[in-house]
Design an enzyme around this catalytic site. Structure first.
Site, PDB file in Angstrom:
ATOM      1  N   ALA A  75       9.986   4.526   3.710  1.00  0.00           N
ATOM      2  CA  ALA A  75      10.826   3.750   2.732  1.00  0.00           C
ATOM      3  C   ALA A  75      12.449   3.257   3.288  1.00  0.00           C
ATOM      4  O   ALA A  75      13.088   3.956   3.960  1.00  0.00           O
ATOM      5  CB  ALA A  75      11.128   4.661   2.318  1.00  0.00           C
ATOM      6  N   GLY A 119       7.474   7.022   5.357  1.00  0.00           N
ATOM      7  CA  GLY A 119       6.685   6.315   4.393  1.00  0.00           C
ATOM      8  C   GLY A 119       5.686   4.636   4.966  1.00  0.00           C
ATOM      9  O   GLY A 119       4.456   4.743   4.526  1.00  0.00           O
ATOM     10  N   GLU A 122       2.483   7.425   6.073  1.00  0.00           N
ATOM     11  CA  GLU A 122       2.204   7.608   4.465  1.00  0.00           C
ATOM     12  C   GLU A 122       0.903   6.265   4.302  1.00  0.00           C
ATOM     13  O   GLU A 122       0.066   6.383   4.047  1.00  0.00           O
ATOM     14  CB  GLU A 122       2.950   7.782   3.628  1.00  0.00           C
ATOM     15  CG  GLU A 122       3.742   9.169   3.758  1.00  0.00           C
ATOM     16  CD  GLU A 122       4.502   9.683   2.478  1.00  0.00           C
ATOM     17  OE1 GLU A 122       5.674   8.464   2.728  1.00  0.00           O
ATOM     18  OE2 GLU A 122       4.813  10.468   1.689  1.00  0.00           O
ATOM     19  N   GLU A 142      11.271  13.226   6.785  1.00  0.00           N
ATOM     20  CA  GLU A 142      12.092  13.192   4.765  1.00  0.00           C
ATOM     21  C   GLU A 142      12.992  13.989   4.932  1.00  0.00           C
ATOM     22  O   GLU A 142      13.973  14.434   4.468  1.00  0.00           O
ATOM     23  CB  GLU A 142      11.098  13.152   4.093  1.00  0.00           C
ATOM     24  CG  GLU A 142      10.257  11.617   3.978  1.00  0.00           C
ATOM     25  CD  GLU A 142       8.683  11.544   4.874  1.00  0.00           C
ATOM     26  OE1 GLU A 142       8.731  12.334   5.553  1.00  0.00           O
ATOM     27  OE2 GLU A 142       7.980  10.746   4.000  1.00  0.00           O
TER      28      GLU A 142
HETATM   29  N1  COA Z   1      15.483   2.252   6.147  1.00  0.00           N
HETATM   30  C1  COA Z   1      16.568   2.219   5.529  1.00  0.00           C
HETATM   31  N2  COA Z   1      16.710   1.276   7.143  1.00  0.00           N
HETATM   32  C2  COA Z   1      16.892   1.255   8.110  1.00  0.00           C
HETATM   33  C3  COA Z   1      15.391   2.298   8.024  1.00  0.00           C
HETATM   34  C4  COA Z   1      15.072   3.348   7.136  1.00  0.00           C
HETATM   35  N3  COA Z   1      13.593   3.886   6.853  1.00  0.00           N
HETATM   36  N4  COA Z   1      15.332   2.833   9.498  1.00  0.00           N
HETATM   37  C5  COA Z   1      16.107   1.734  10.304  1.00  0.00           C
HETATM   38  N5  COA Z   1      16.939   0.769   9.141  1.00  0.00           N
HETATM   39  C6  COA Z   1      17.764   0.114  10.063  1.00  0.00           C
HETATM   40  C7  COA Z   1      19.026   0.473  10.641  1.00  0.00           C
HETATM   41  O1  COA Z   1      20.051   1.396   9.340  1.00  0.00           O
HETATM   42  C8  COA Z   1      19.224  -0.526  10.855  1.00  0.00           C
HETATM   43  O2  COA Z   1      20.151  -1.619  10.559  1.00  0.00           O
HETATM   44  P1  COA Z   1      21.832  -2.000  10.199  1.00  0.00           P
HETATM   45  O3  COA Z   1      21.281  -2.869  11.903  1.00  0.00           O
HETATM   46  O4  COA Z   1      21.904  -2.859   9.421  1.00  0.00           O
HETATM   47  O5  COA Z   1      22.696  -0.572  11.119  1.00  0.00           O
HETATM   48  C9  COA Z   1      18.399  -1.412  11.565  1.00  0.00           C
HETATM   49  O6  COA Z   1      17.387  -0.629  10.595  1.00  0.00           O
HETATM   50  C10 COA Z   1      18.013   0.183  13.246  1.00  0.00           C
HETATM   51  O7  COA Z   1      18.006   0.757  12.929  1.00  0.00           O
HETATM   52  P2  COA Z   1      18.063   1.155  14.147  1.00  0.00           P
HETATM   53  O8  COA Z   1      18.711   2.606  14.244  1.00  0.00           O
HETATM   54  O9  COA Z   1      19.800   1.069  15.283  1.00  0.00           O
HETATM   55  O10 COA Z   1      16.673   0.903  15.742  1.00  0.00           O
HETATM   56  P3  COA Z   1      16.443   2.133  16.133  1.00  0.00           P
HETATM   57  O11 COA Z   1      15.636   1.748  16.976  1.00  0.00           O
HETATM   58  O12 COA Z   1      17.604   2.688  17.179  1.00  0.00           O
HETATM   59  O13 COA Z   1      16.029   3.683  15.476  1.00  0.00           O
HETATM   60  C11 COA Z   1      14.421   4.474  14.264  1.00  0.00           C
HETATM   61  C12 COA Z   1      15.057   3.528  14.878  1.00  0.00           C
HETATM   62  C13 COA Z   1      13.557   4.075  13.742  1.00  0.00           C
HETATM   63  C14 COA Z   1      14.254   5.716  14.475  1.00  0.00           C
HETATM   64  C15 COA Z   1      16.061   5.338  13.375  1.00  0.00           C
HETATM   65  O14 COA Z   1      16.609   3.759  12.699  1.00  0.00           O
HETATM   66  C16 COA Z   1      16.242   5.828  11.845  1.00  0.00           C
HETATM   67  O15 COA Z   1      15.287   6.936  12.107  1.00  0.00           O
HETATM   68  N6  COA Z   1      15.215   5.603  10.911  1.00  0.00           N
HETATM   69  C17 COA Z   1      14.909   6.536   9.979  1.00  0.00           C
HETATM   70  C18 COA Z   1      13.608   6.746   9.703  1.00  0.00           C
HETATM   71  C19 COA Z   1      13.007   7.516   8.622  1.00  0.00           C
HETATM   72  O16 COA Z   1      13.932   8.895   8.389  1.00  0.00           O
HETATM   73  N7  COA Z   1      12.646   7.251   7.811  1.00  0.00           N
HETATM   74  C20 COA Z   1      11.869   8.250   6.463  1.00  0.00           C
HETATM   75  C21 COA Z   1      12.723   7.752   5.652  1.00  0.00           C
HETATM   76  S1  COA Z   1      12.286   8.222   4.175  1.00  0.00           S
END
Ligand code: COA
Length: 268
Positions: A75, A119, A122, A142
């Site tokens: 999400a 999500g 999911e 989450e």
């Molecule tokens: N929601 C909103 N923005 C997200 C996102 C999410 N779930 N996942 C990634 N992004 C955004 C980051 O904030 C970043 O934005 P920015 O460039 O404006 O700062 C961009 O996407 C790139 O993310 P980044 O973390 O730099 O990429 P990465 O390749 O190093 O890492 C992930 C990728 C997926 C491991 C990491 O982004 C992450 O842990 N995301 C959240 C995952 C999560 O907790 N999901 C469950 C949500 S309920």
């Protein structure tokens, strides 16, 4: 109020749609945000599925994420900031992408090309098949945000991989690789990243050649297994099986077998 010409010709800003024969390929197109699902994407996804569900030229839908990093990273966390429980509840009970997927009458395949988290996982769970690249990774992180899965994860993941593994993933928030996801039954198969699209399209095309009526009945019957008790499920299976006998496709399938030729199903 009338819509602008531009919004009519391109009604989806966060999704791409490509038709390849009877397969429709939906790409979640927010690679700069790792294809995180915001309200707009969910709403557009539900709308696009409604359109494809009513389109007889589409037999199978494939869903993937843009870019080479993420399927869907969950999400959109930015939308959670400052949100009250009442607003969150209203958002989730509104037009739901997960519900639209769950009730979609045609097979949906998740083509998982990278991070498949929260999500995103999911959403993959709400698909009928999950085909993963060897670079994909999966998780329900989450818990690290002080929340729990809310898009069906606690229920669909548990039904798919069992309570022990589901509990482990949801309580730890750990991310697992594609091979582990395959070993616990979370994905149907893992293929080299370079083969992911070709393999997924090959399977999707093969399924799309079957009788659309039989596919629909089969999907409904299999989904009953986790939603009814055994007696009710077996009873409904008989009804759905018998219903196939009212289709021209059943006559064509049986005739083709007896005449030693390939069937040409029409969805009638
Ligand atoms: N929601 C909103 N923005 C997200 C996102 C999410 N779930 N996942 C990634 N992004 C955004 C980051 O904030 C970043 O934005 P920015 O460039 O404006 O700062 C961009 O996407 C790139 O993310 P980044 O973390 O730099 O990429 P990465 O390749 O190093 O890492 C992930 C990728 C997926 C491991 C990491 O982004 C992450 O842990 N995301 C959240 C995952 C999560 O907790 N999901 C469950 C949500 S309920």
């Amino acid at each position: 109020m009338s819509q602008s010409k531009e919004s009519i010709s391109n009604p989806y800003e966060t999704l791409l749609l490509e038709r390849r024969g009877r397969v429709a390929l939906i790409t979640i197109n927010r690679p700069e945000k790792r294809n995180a699902l915001n309200i707009q994407t969910r709403e557009e996804g539900a709308r696009m599925l409604e359109e494809l569900g009513n389109d007889d030229s589409v037999g199978v839908v494939v869903i993937t994420g843009a870019g080479d990093k993420a399927f869907i990273a969950g999400a959109d966390i930015a939308e959670f900031a400052g949100r009250t429980s009442l607003t969150q509840r209203a958002v989730m009970l509104g037009r739901s992408l997960f519900t639209a997927m769950d009730s979609f009458p045609k097979p949906i395949i998740a083509m998982v090309n990278g991070f498949c988290l929260g999500g995103g996982c999911e959403l993959a769970l709400a698909c009928d098949l999950r085909i993963a690249s060897d670079r994909a990774s999966f998780g329900q992180p989450e818990i690290n945000l002080g929340i729990i899965p809310g898009g069906g994860g606690t229920q669909r993941l548990t039904r798919l991989v069992g309570e022990g593994k589901s509990m482990e993933l949801i309580l730890t928030g750990d991310i697992i690789d594609a091979a582990t996801a395959f070993n616990i039954g979370l994905v149907n198969m893992v293929v080299p990243a370079s083969d992911l699209e070709a393999k997924t399209m090959e399977i999707a095309t093969r399924i799309a050649e079957k009788s659309p009526i039989a596919l629909r009945m089969a999907k409904e019957a299999v989904k009953l297994a986790s939603r009814s008790n055994l007696d009710e499920g077996l009873r409904r299976e008989v009804d759905l099986f018998a219903l196939c006998f009212s289709s021209e496709d059943k006559d064509e399938g049986v005739s083709a077998f007896l005449e030693k030729r390939k069937p040409q199903f029409k969805g009638k």
